[in-house]
Design an enzyme around this catalytic site. Structure first.
Site: not given
Length: 451
Positions: A281, A284, A349-350, A383, A443
């Protein structure tokens, strides 16, 4: 890597919460958007010359270039070609299964009142793929294949131009694979990057058609453009730096001890796997966040030691080191309930579960982009090749949204079909009463004239 006790988490999290958007970034992006709105292709080329590696006169890249790139990849790297094909097929199969969950239906609410749902794909979708340090050609598959599977009539792909004025060759090859596995050739490719690409897709230019929805990852300028332009086009979600949270205990090893990973003993394998996934991770981006939740300080220190050993061999160690030093953390929890509260607060996220009893944790874990159950279920498989989509909500946004999927390219619309009947009379009468109570006499008349 920082190690903290769970009672220190709340103070830590206040500092880690997503910072307010940088006004400088927003102002710069607004200027780009307005210039693209006013000057179209000319503005796109101007910003390409300023921010990209080249500024091509021809913004659209012929699809034949993607086909040639795939032929070249097949000839020069058959192993990668086969891996991408396997990944593409799995992504397609998963997307098809997702699409099965969205169905047209009609339901008779009452005599004379039939309601319904229709699932309609958007007509044109734009997929943005960043260039940067590591051109993410796997993201091409993650974006284009669900769009194709949804039945989008025209899929547009854009990525920043390299020195030759075209996107990275592997990005082009991946686009050809996505079209091939989807048996769909309705794609167009553009060599445009950054906020100007998002603006062009949202507004339309002489060369670039306006898209109904824009999806795909990008840097802070791309994210700002998507946020500002939402409403002029649909977007998937606003993505920030990638993150992972691993909940682990030392006894959870599913890996055969005889494999003796990197010379580690059986009781160290768990620390090795956590460290490997945290570094995957961290590499990245310097802003990526690698976090772990563990039950004791001894295990935390063991993970830290393995990280320090493993990081030395990484070609991306400079990026990983920056990420680990600035945002990496191991949190030592006292109880399962405490760990679950922290995980739901972080909303990663993960979320990886390296636990002996992972199944018992799952019902209480509510916030994550994707869940990886057991030590063998590494995030890297999601991924790349398992079939899940890796474009996921970040910065805690998994509290209210999921990741990119077929759903993003579908519209769920409703229908009403009325005919004379007792049920219709009741609905009409109720509409008159409610309209009159709200003071909307038009209406009331609209309902009453259908007696």
């Amino acid at each position: 890597m920082k190690v903290i006790k769970s009672e220190e988490f709340d103070a830590y999290w206040k500092k880690e919460k997503r910072k307010s958007d940088d006004p400088g970034t927003d102002n710069k992006v607004r200027n780009i958007i307005e210039e693209v709105r006013a000057k179209g292709d000319a503005a796109v080329r101007k910003f390409a010359s300023k921010y990209d590696k080249s500024s091509p006169m021809q913004l659209e890249v012929p699809v034949t270039e993607a086909n040639l790139a795939l032929e070249e990849l097949r000839a020069n790297d058959p192993e990668l070609t086969q891996a991408l094909a396997l990944a593409a097929n799995n992504i397609m199969r998963f997307a098809q299964k997702q699409k099965e969950q969205y169905v047209n239906f009609e339901h008779e609410m009452a005599d004379g009142v039939i309601t319904g749902q229709k699932v309609i794909p958007v007509q044109r979708a734009a997929i943005y793929i960043p260039g940067g340090r590591f051109p993410l050609f796997s993201s091409v598959l993650m974006g284009m294949i669900p769009a194709f599977c949804a039945g989008v009539e025209e899929v547009l792909l854009s990525s920043p131009p390299a020195e030759n004025g075209k996107p990275d060759k592997k990005i082009l090859a991946a686009a050809a694979i996505a079209a091939e596995v989807s048996d769909n050739k309705t794609m167009r490719i553009f060599s445009v990057g950054g906020a100007q690409a998002i603006a062009a897709f949202a507004l339309g230019t002489e060369s670039i058609p306006r898209a109904d929805i824009i999806a795909g990852p990008g840097n802070k300028y791309v994210a700002a453009a998507k946020r500002i332009l939402f409403g002029e086009a649909g977007i998937d979600f606003i993505a920030g730096p990638s993150d992972v949270l691993i909940i682990s205990d030392p006894q959870s090893s599913q890996v055969d001890s005889e494999s003796n990973i990197d010379g580690l003993k059986e009781n160290e394998i768990g620390a090795n796997l956590v460290a490997a996934d945290m570094l995957a991770q961290a590499e990245h981006d310097p802003d990526a966040r690698a976090r772990a939740l563990v039950p004791n300080r001894v295990f935390a220190d063991k993970i830290n030691a393995v990280i320090e050993r493993m990081i030395l061999a990484l070609p991306t160690k400079k990026i990983a080191r920056s990420s680990i030093n600035s945002g990496g953390v191991i949190i030592v929890y006292k109880s399962k309930n405490e760990a679950i509260r922290i995980a739901n607060t972080i909303a990663p996220e993960h979320l990886e579960l390296h636990l002996t009893d992972a199944d018992s944790w799952i019902p209480s874990l509510k916030n994550y982009g994707s869940l990886f159950i057991g030590q063998l279920s590494a995030e890297v498989f999601g991924d790349y090749a398992a079939g899940l989509n890796h474009t996921l909500p970040t910065s805690g946004s998994s509290k209210f949204t999921g990741g990119l999927s077929v759903h993003n390219f579908l519209k769920i619309v409703t229908t009403l079909n009325c005919s004379p009947g007792k049920g219709f009379d009741k609905v009409r009468g109720a509409a008159e009463i409610i309209g009159r109570a709200e003071g909307l006499e038009g209406h009331v008349q609209s309902a009453a004239c259908r007696r």
